[in-house]
Design a protein around this motif. Structure first.
Motif, short mmCIF file in Angstrom:
data_model
loop_
_atom_site.label_atom_id
_atom_site.label_comp_id
_atom_site.label_asym_id
_atom_site.label_seq_id
_atom_site.Cartn_x
_atom_site.Cartn_y
_atom_site.Cartn_z
N SER A 290 0.83 -1.20 0.00
CA SER A 290 0.00 0.00 0.00
C SER A 290 0.87 1.26 0.00
N LYS A 295 -1.33 4.18 -2.15
CA LYS A 295 -2.78 4.02 -2.13
C LYS A 295 -3.20 3.35 -0.83
N ASP A 299 -7.71 -0.10 -1.42
CA ASP A 299 -7.81 0.32 -2.82
C ASP A 299 -7.83 -0.89 -3.74
#
Length: 581
Positions: A290, A295, A299
């Motif tokens: 991540s 993000k 996501d």
């Protein structure tokens, strides 16, 4: 923070099934390369974090390039010859000295394979840096030949280890749309290291002059009609009166500084998320993935990439358990190597990686890198300063010519660059060989012919730098499945160092004994073989590391296909086509 189905993707099969029920069709038609942003060079600037981490990690490549370039320039310094006269004068002995690092680098890359699987890519880089600093310190401070040889041998282990682990680390943290550009930064750093070594060696060679005994008459072998330095009779009593030992000691020892920077800095770099998942540390891997993709954990892109990696790991583990239900650690270690002989797709992977590394060396590049001063002397340049200056220009061309690979690998692809690069290198080598054959020892008297030969050496550099130089790091880093990646890359990397060893060992004699351009024609023949081999290479651009299995047709039976489809179904991933071998 309360755990939700979306951020408990690694909790086990039952949790994964639940998350599939939550989003049964959201991954339909999903392609990470298409949704990952811009492709190649432009895409590098969409994610500054990954770019910064990659640039920092490639200091490992810089160290390897610097060591390759500096040692051969140091060998040309008269103050070094005064300290170690046998290495300076005996081409056979000098060839073995140069090749000592290459032998241990070959061993180091092989040893680094299982080590990387055990301690991780990040820690492996840090460990190799520590060993590299010890070897460099021994070389730069050597007062006797034994310390110099031992130091060079010790440095070889981490050089092999770093060239094994850095490309793999870059490939595992990058996304499909920029992987080629990011991994090719390894080659850019190697060429930058070579260039910096030329520059520093050129500068330090002028400390107190370029000659050991200024104004004295030398008695060594004639070169272009002039006697050269022979350290046995030509060193004044008490040592050199001109160039000092600091000329070569500084040139070698200064590489400890970037090594120290890399070793300390890697402590703050992220682990490879794929290695973490392979070790069962899924939650940690998801957080790092991540962060690398910039993000949130829930996501769609992060979750899809995470599950895609998870699918490959589950398939490999379950398949291995079915085949070897009570496998010991020793048997598992052996199986990691035997697996490459277990099926045609696996053998093809190994063959592609090893052939690429073999051709990278036997197309003649290290004849230029290691023995550039000697080659330019053969073409009529002054043996002391002019040849080092000209090879510095070569180093600049080498660095700049790597940029086309960074810009084109992810858009044009790997195979086209390999093909055009092989053809360009072949034309260059044939031209230089023909000129040397035509003019022989009279080449210095034919200025125009010498300039044309040098121009085609630069043209050779351009073609090699955008093709076989970077792609030889990119391809092996991406073609192996996760559970065999470290082992496979260790074999291919050892192949390049073994080939490098052979080149370093035989080149001094070839340059003095074959003559008449024969060495250039020999390497030109290998460029033709390299060009023909690329027709059998698969194209890997735009594929995630997990999707490359479909390129090599890993699923060899209907039962394996159904097994993989079952895992995809359980993880909530869309149905994927698995072509059979």
């Amino acid at each position: 923070m309360a755990q939700t189905p979306k951020n408990s993707l690694s909790s086990g099969k039952s949790d994964v099934k639940t998350s599939r029920d939550d989003f049964p069709s959201e991954f339909s038609g999903f392609n990470l390369a298409e949704v990952g942003g811009r492709v190649g060079f432009r895409g590098l600037f969409d994610n500054w974090l990954v770019l910064r981490v990659s640039c920092f990690a490639t200091l490992g490549g810089f160290l390897c390039g610097y060591d390759q370039g500096v040692i051969i320039n140091v060998l040309a310094m008269e103050s070094f010859g005064a300290t170690f006269p046998k290495i300076y004068m005996d081409s056979h002995f000098r060839g073995w000295f140069v090749s000592t690092l290459l032998i241990t680098a070959c061993i180091g890359s092989l040893v680094n394979g299982p080590v990387c699987d055990k301690i991780g890519r990040k820690r492996a880089i840090m460990g190799n840096v520590a060993i590299f600093m010890i070897g460099t310190a021994l070389q730069s401070g050597a007062t006797a030949g034994k310390y110099l040889w031992v130091g060079r041998a010790i440095s070889g282990f981490p050089v092999g280890g770093l060239t094994h682990v850095v490309p793999m680390y870059l490939a595992e943290i990058s996304s499909a749309n920029t992987r080629g550009a990011l991994v090719s930064l390894q080659q850019f750093s190697i060429t930058l290291g070579v260039l910096v070594s030329y520059t520093i060696a050129y500068g330090t060679s002028h400390i107190s002059g370029t000659s050991c005994a200024p104004g004295a008459s030398y008695t060594g072998p004639l070169l272009n009609g002039n006697p050269t330095f022979d350290p046995f009779p030509d060193v004044p009593t008490g040592g050199c009166t001109g160039q000092k030992e600091t000329s070569w000691r500084i040139a070698i020892g200064i590489q400890i500084l970037p090594a120290m920077l890399l070793g300390i800095g890697m402590a703050f770099m992220p682990y490879s998320p794929r290695w973490l998942m392979g070790r069962g540390r899924d939650d940690e891997a998801l957080k790092i993935l991540s962060t690398l993709r910039r993000k949130p954990i829930d996501d769609l892109i992060v979750r899809y990439e995470f599950l895609d990696i998870k699918a490959e790991i589950c398939y490999c583990r379950e398949t291995m358990t079915l085949r070897h239900p009570r496998m010991s650690n020793t048997r598992r270690f052996v199986n990691n190597y035997m697996a490459f002989m277990s099926s045609w797709p696996m053998f093809r992977r190994l063959a592609v990686g090893c052939l690429t590394m073999f051709y990278q060396q036997f197309m003649g590049i290290n004849v230029i890198v290691y023995y550039a001063p000697a080659i330019f002397e053969q073409l009529g340049f002054d043996p002391n300063t002019t040849s080092l200056l000209v090879t510095g220009v070569y180093g600049i061309v080498n660095v700049l010519s790597t940029f086309p690979a960074i810009m084109l690998l992810d858009s044009v692809g790997r195979r086209p660059l390999l093909m055009f690069g092989a053809l360009g290198c072949c034309i260059s080598l044939v031209t230089v060989g023909s000129l040397i054959t035509a003019f022989g020892n009279d080449l210095p008297a034919h200025t125009s012919a010498g300039h044309v030969a040098i121009a085609f050496l630069y043209f050779y550099c351009v073609n090699f730098a955008y093709s076989w130089a970077p792609v030889s790091w990119v391809l092996p880093s991406e073609i192996f499945p996760l559970h065999l990646r470290s082992t496979g890359i260790s074999i291919t990397t050892s192949c390049t160092w073994m080939s490098n060893f052979l080149i370093g060992l035989i080149t001094p004699r070839l340059l003095t004994q074959i003559g008449r351009g024969g060495i250039y024609f020999s390497f030109a023949a290998f460029t033709i073989l390299a060009f023909l081999s690329t027709f059998f290479y698969p194209e890997t651009k735009g594929k995630t590391l997990e999707e490359i299995g479909t390129v090599f047709r890993d699923i060899t039976s209907e039962r394996e296909k159904q097994h993989m489809e079952k895992i995809y179904h359980e993880l909530g991933l869309p149905r994927r086509t698995f072509p059979s071998a």
